[in-house]
Scaffold this motif. Sequence first.
Motif, PDB file in Angstrom:
ATOM      1  N   ASP A  17      12.309   5.290  -1.481  1.00  0.00           N
ATOM      2  CA  ASP A  17      12.040   5.248  -0.026  1.00  0.00           C
ATOM      3  C   ASP A  17      11.845   3.811   0.426  1.00  0.00           C
ATOM      4  OD1 ASP A  17      12.154   7.943   0.093  1.00  0.00           O
ATOM      5  OD2 ASP A  17       9.990   8.223  -0.163  1.00  0.00           O
ATOM      6  N   PRO A  29       0.839  -1.213   0.000  1.00  0.00           N
ATOM      7  CA  PRO A  29       0.000   0.000   0.000  1.00  0.00           C
ATOM      8  C   PRO A  29       0.870   1.258   0.000  1.00  0.00           C
ATOM      9  CG  PRO A  29      -0.699  -1.557   1.708  1.00  0.00           C
ATOM     10  CD  PRO A  29       0.599  -2.062   1.165  1.00  0.00           C
ATOM     11  N   GLY A  30       0.493   2.219  -0.842  1.00  0.00           N
ATOM     12  CA  GLY A  30       1.214   3.489  -0.875  1.00  0.00           C
ATOM     13  C   GLY A  30       2.602   3.424  -1.475  1.00  0.00           C
ATOM     14  N   ALA A  31       2.899   2.369  -2.248  1.00  0.00           N
ATOM     15  CA  ALA A  31       4.233   2.224  -2.837  1.00  0.00           C
ATOM     16  C   ALA A  31       4.467   3.273  -3.927  1.00  0.00           C
ATOM     17  CB  ALA A  31       4.392   0.830  -3.433  1.00  0.00           C
ATOM     18  N   SER A  32       5.739   3.553  -4.211  1.00  0.00           N
ATOM     19  CA  SER A  32       6.105   4.476  -5.288  1.00  0.00           C
ATOM     20  C   SER A  32       5.601   3.939  -6.624  1.00  0.00           C
ATOM     21  CB  SER A  32       7.623   4.607  -5.389  1.00  0.00           C
ATOM     22  OG  SER A  32       8.176   4.905  -4.143  1.00  0.00           O
ATOM     23  N   THR A  48      12.029  -5.574  -3.020  1.00  0.00           N
ATOM     24  CA  THR A  48      11.057  -4.673  -3.651  1.00  0.00           C
ATOM     25  C   THR A  48      11.104  -4.924  -5.154  1.00  0.00           C
ATOM     26  OG1 THR A  48      11.467  -3.009  -1.958  1.00  0.00           O
ATOM     27  CG2 THR A  48      10.399  -2.257  -3.984  1.00  0.00           C
TER      28      THR A  48
END
Length: 144
Positions: A144, A41-44, A59
């Motif tokens: 990040d 959730p909210g990944a780049s 990742t």
Amino acid sequence: MGVVEQALEKGICFRLGEERYVHPLSNIKEVLSYQSPAPVPGASAGVEGMIDVRGHMVTVLYGSYLLSLDPATCEDEGHIIVLELPTGYFGIRVEAVERVIDLPQNNSVQSLEYRNNECIQGTINYHDELYIYVDFSDYCSALD
């Protein structure tokens, strides 16, 4: 007295869309067959998710996104190239991994002016085949 060959860096060749690419082998940990990552959730943008590779969280990013390619021009991205970087493990999803080659000395890398992309370093001609020389390390290290 034999001639001491200068150690050449090796590169791993992979395909994505219509192009062939080569990435330096120095920070590549391994190549995996594709496995579906768990979403984050909210990944780049460009991040597909995470996979666990022998206890390391990796990742996974779409190679097509990193290289600004239209995903529709890429067939199934069937392999994940795993990079081991100081900031962690990153997997780049590519269509196919073809071979490992010796990279030419730096002076034979031609700049590539028609594709402005931070991952693309230039082109390499290897046995009359043109490869686009890429390095994903800086891009992944800045995530990040």
